[in-house]
Design a protein around this motif. Sequence first.
Motif, mmCIF file in Angstrom:
data_model
loop_
_atom_site.group_PDB
_atom_site.id
_atom_site.type_symbol
_atom_site.label_atom_id
_atom_site.label_comp_id
_atom_site.label_asym_id
_atom_site.label_seq_id
_atom_site.Cartn_x
_atom_site.Cartn_y
_atom_site.Cartn_z
ATOM 1 N N CYS A 116 0.840 -1.145 -0.050
ATOM 2 C CA CYS A 116 0.310 0.028 0.022
ATOM 3 C C CYS A 116 0.903 1.296 -0.055
ATOM 4 O O CYS A 116 0.408 2.563 0.349
ATOM 5 C CB CYS A 116 -0.913 -0.202 1.036
ATOM 6 N N ALA A 117 1.988 1.100 -0.543
ATOM 7 C CA ALA A 117 3.014 2.180 -0.286
ATOM 8 C C ALA A 117 3.534 2.955 -1.612
ATOM 9 O O ALA A 117 4.589 3.274 -1.745
ATOM 10 C CB ALA A 117 4.315 1.728 0.839
ATOM 11 N N LEU A 118 2.796 2.795 -2.550
ATOM 12 C CA LEU A 118 3.188 3.199 -3.934
ATOM 13 C C LEU A 118 3.010 5.126 -3.992
ATOM 14 O O LEU A 118 2.159 5.359 -3.250
ATOM 15 C CB LEU A 118 2.319 2.762 -5.109
ATOM 16 N N GLY A 119 3.490 5.593 -4.816
ATOM 17 C CA GLY A 119 3.347 7.050 -5.190
ATOM 18 C C GLY A 119 3.340 7.501 -6.534
ATOM 19 O O GLY A 119 3.229 6.543 -7.585
ATOM 20 N N PRO A 120 3.193 8.710 -6.725
ATOM 21 C CA PRO A 120 3.048 9.265 -8.410
ATOM 22 C C PRO A 120 4.053 8.651 -9.251
ATOM 23 O O PRO A 120 3.967 8.431 -10.554
ATOM 24 C CB PRO A 120 3.117 10.736 -8.090
ATOM 25 N N ALA A 121 5.200 8.469 -8.808
ATOM 26 C CA ALA A 121 6.341 7.869 -9.612
ATOM 27 C C ALA A 121 6.020 6.523 -10.119
ATOM 28 O O ALA A 121 6.547 6.118 -11.120
ATOM 29 C CB ALA A 121 7.564 7.766 -8.791
ATOM 30 N N ASN A 122 4.877 5.855 -9.745
ATOM 31 C CA ASN A 122 4.490 4.532 -10.094
ATOM 32 C C ASN A 122 3.486 4.757 -11.219
ATOM 33 O O ASN A 122 2.925 3.677 -11.687
ATOM 34 C CB ASN A 122 4.050 3.599 -9.162
#
Length: 266
Positions: A73-79
């Motif tokens: 649950c730890a993704l951000g916009p870079a993904n």
Amino acid sequence: TQLRPIKLGTSGGTLRDRNISGLGGCCSGTLGSLLTDSDGNFCLLSNNHVLARFNHGRRGEIITQPGLIDADCALGPANAVARLTLFVRTLSSSRKNLVDAAIAKITSTNEVDVSGTILGIGQPSTTTYVPLLGSLVQKSGRTSGVTSGVVAAVDATVAVLGGRCGNTKPKIHIYANQIVVTPSTFGNFAQGGDSGSLVVESGATNGCPRTAGLLFAGSTTSTIVNPIDTVLAILSAKLKGAPLSVVGCKDRSPGRVGGSKTYGLA
């Protein structure tokens, strides 16, 4: 996680697909295939409940690969690989649905393989078809990978229990004119997380399998699939003049079984 540009049939979903019960956690599904419109835009195809949080998505929401559930649950916009474009609203109660579908415009050709290649299957055909009873089909999904199945019913009406990620009170939704697939070997045709997979014919001798439908629900014994012609027609109508078609190879084999139709670019 895939190196960019990603292939389809892979883990993905909206960056906001988090548990709404307050208990933590998140959800994900499958980025099933690539579509293009008459203006040359490329979009990922998956389900409303995968890309649009079951009717709660907002245009422009970030779509990631992998999905949140495969990254603690730890993704951000870079993904990001795409941004939500539109979805077909799911109707509850006794009102009948035809599709569970949504599309998201890719952010860059550096992020998504625009050949339309699906993991373990290759390029699907730009030609769609209506499978007959007993037809062999396959899919590539986030959880169970490539599996094969048999079309057990067409034009079926089914009741599906579903809702937002972590919703403790899911609702029953009725879907009409659906395809039902059962596994052709031991095990399931699909499992949780395979929602959004593209279902194509199995055993295409020319290596260019025609597209049959969009996987969106199932049980321990069967899987429910939206007919792809219906999916493309409804999404194209919502785009108001920008017809959609599957990105892939061109099937020129004569004498194929089943009806066929294309929308927009081939």
